[in-house]
Write a protein that holds these residues in place. Structure first.
Motif, PDB file in Angstrom:
ATOM      1  N   VAL A 185       0.825  -1.216   0.000  1.00  0.00           N
ATOM      2  CA  VAL A 185       0.000   0.000   0.000  1.00  0.00           C
ATOM      3  C   VAL A 185       0.860   1.267   0.000  1.00  0.00           C
ATOM      4  N   PRO A 186       1.903   1.387   0.843  1.00  0.00           N
ATOM      5  CA  PRO A 186       2.767   2.565   0.734  1.00  0.00           C
ATOM      6  C   PRO A 186       3.431   2.689  -0.640  1.00  0.00           C
ATOM      7  N   MET A 187       3.843   1.564  -1.231  1.00  0.00           N
ATOM      8  CA  MET A 187       4.449   1.608  -2.565  1.00  0.00           C
ATOM      9  C   MET A 187       3.456   2.132  -3.598  1.00  0.00           C
ATOM     10  N   MET A 188       2.184   1.755  -3.461  1.00  0.00           N
ATOM     11  CA  MET A 188       1.163   2.267  -4.372  1.00  0.00           C
ATOM     12  C   MET A 188       0.911   3.755  -4.148  1.00  0.00           C
ATOM     13  N   ASN A 189       0.894   4.157  -2.891  1.00  0.00           N
ATOM     14  CA  ASN A 189       0.646   5.566  -2.593  1.00  0.00           C
ATOM     15  C   ASN A 189       1.767   6.467  -3.102  1.00  0.00           C
ATOM     16  N   PHE A 190       2.977   5.939  -3.139  1.00  0.00           N
ATOM     17  CA  PHE A 190       4.113   6.694  -3.676  1.00  0.00           C
ATOM     18  C   PHE A 190       4.280   6.481  -5.181  1.00  0.00           C
ATOM     19  N   ARG A 191       3.360   5.748  -5.780  1.00  0.00           N
ATOM     20  CA  ARG A 191       3.375   5.454  -7.214  1.00  0.00           C
ATOM     21  C   ARG A 191       4.596   4.643  -7.637  1.00  0.00           C
TER      22      ARG A 191
END
Length: 280
Positions: A38-44
């Motif tokens: 989820v953090p990786m997705m939020n940081f694109r």
């Protein structure tokens, strides 16, 4: 930042999950604990088109002791492992490592399989699996496949899992009498990524090292054993004389935490501490 748009699927069975992975291939990512994804997705950094949420699939979590091994399901939460009496009894190396994994909020949701499948080179559980000689079990549309830990981690965030496969569990051999473990890591703050870590398992025999498996993490693109160092320890009662062999076994790269030379120095210091504890 916020994640890019994605579709969401919540399969009710392993077969349904595998069908989704086969359908969407590289456009799908598996959602277990989500503490890294989820953090990786939020940081694109990651932008999957479909999230396949496996949290409702029965049989993918739990800790079970069999005659010759202990099985940890991929969906088993870190906190379950941390509090397990069976883990403390049969896999003390993993019990020692658990408090070092991030922070309680992360351990409440993060999963064993998620950590191993992510293959972060600074993660604790992959190194423990390597030191303990674990076997990973991957499920695919053609059935299950067993992969030795030494063959599972291929590089930076890379594993031997094939497209469409899902990590479902790992099996750890039960320790034989006389075998012991020791663990340690160095981080700027407790819970941060390790600059260097060591997971060791072997036989205490007459106060001497024997049949040692020593895995380092945070010093390369994957957890790695140190064959020269392990060989130099055989039959010795102290670790000091073997530490020089780490110059050949390890080739760390510098990062934002430390230079390559500093990482090698820290690896030797930490190995001396951890193996000194092991021999005590």
């Amino acid at each position: 930042m916020k994640a890019p748009r994605f579709a969401y699927a919540r399969p009710a069975s392993l077969a349904e999950a595998l069908a989704l992975l086969a359908e969407y291939k590289d456009d799908a990512r598996v959602l277990a604990g989500g503490q890294s994804l989820v953090p990786m997705m939020n940081f694109r950094v990651a932008a999957p088109k479909v999230l396949v949420d496996i949290n409702r699939i029965a049989g993918l979590s739990g800790i079970k002791v069999a005659k010759n091994h202990l099985r940890i399901g991929a969906l088993t939460r870190h906190v379950e492992i941390e509090r397990s009496a069976e883990i403390a009894r049969h896999l003390p190396l993993i019990a020692a490592a658990m408090p070092h994994i991030a922070h309680p909020a992360i351990r409440n949701r993060g999963t064993f399989g998620g950590s191993c499948a992510l293959a972060d080179p600074a993660a604790e559980l992959p190194a423990c699996a390597l030191a303990l000689g674990a076997t990973f079990i991957a499920a695919g549309k053609k059935g299950e496949r067993r992969i030795a830990a030494q063959d599972f981690f291929k590089g930076l965030y890379a594993t031997a899992l094939k497209a469409g496969e899902l990590l479902v569990a790992a099996e750890f051999p039960l320790a034989k009498p006389g075998y012991a473990s020791a663990f340690g890591e160095l981080a700027r703050r407790h819970g941060d990524y390790a600059m260097v870590g060591v997971a060791a398992h072997g036989l205490r025999k007459g106060g001497k090292f024997s049949d040692m498996r020593v895995a380092f993490f945070g010093v390369g693109d994957r957890p790695q054993r140190t064959p020269g160092f392990e060989k130099a320890l055989e039959g010795e009662s102290a670790v000091d004389g073997a530490l020089a062999r780490l110059d050949a076994d390890l080739a760390p790269r510098g990062d934002l935490h430390a230079s390559a030379a500093m990482k090698l120095h820290l690896a030797k210091v930490l190995a001396g501490r951890v193996l000194g504890e092991f021999a005590a």
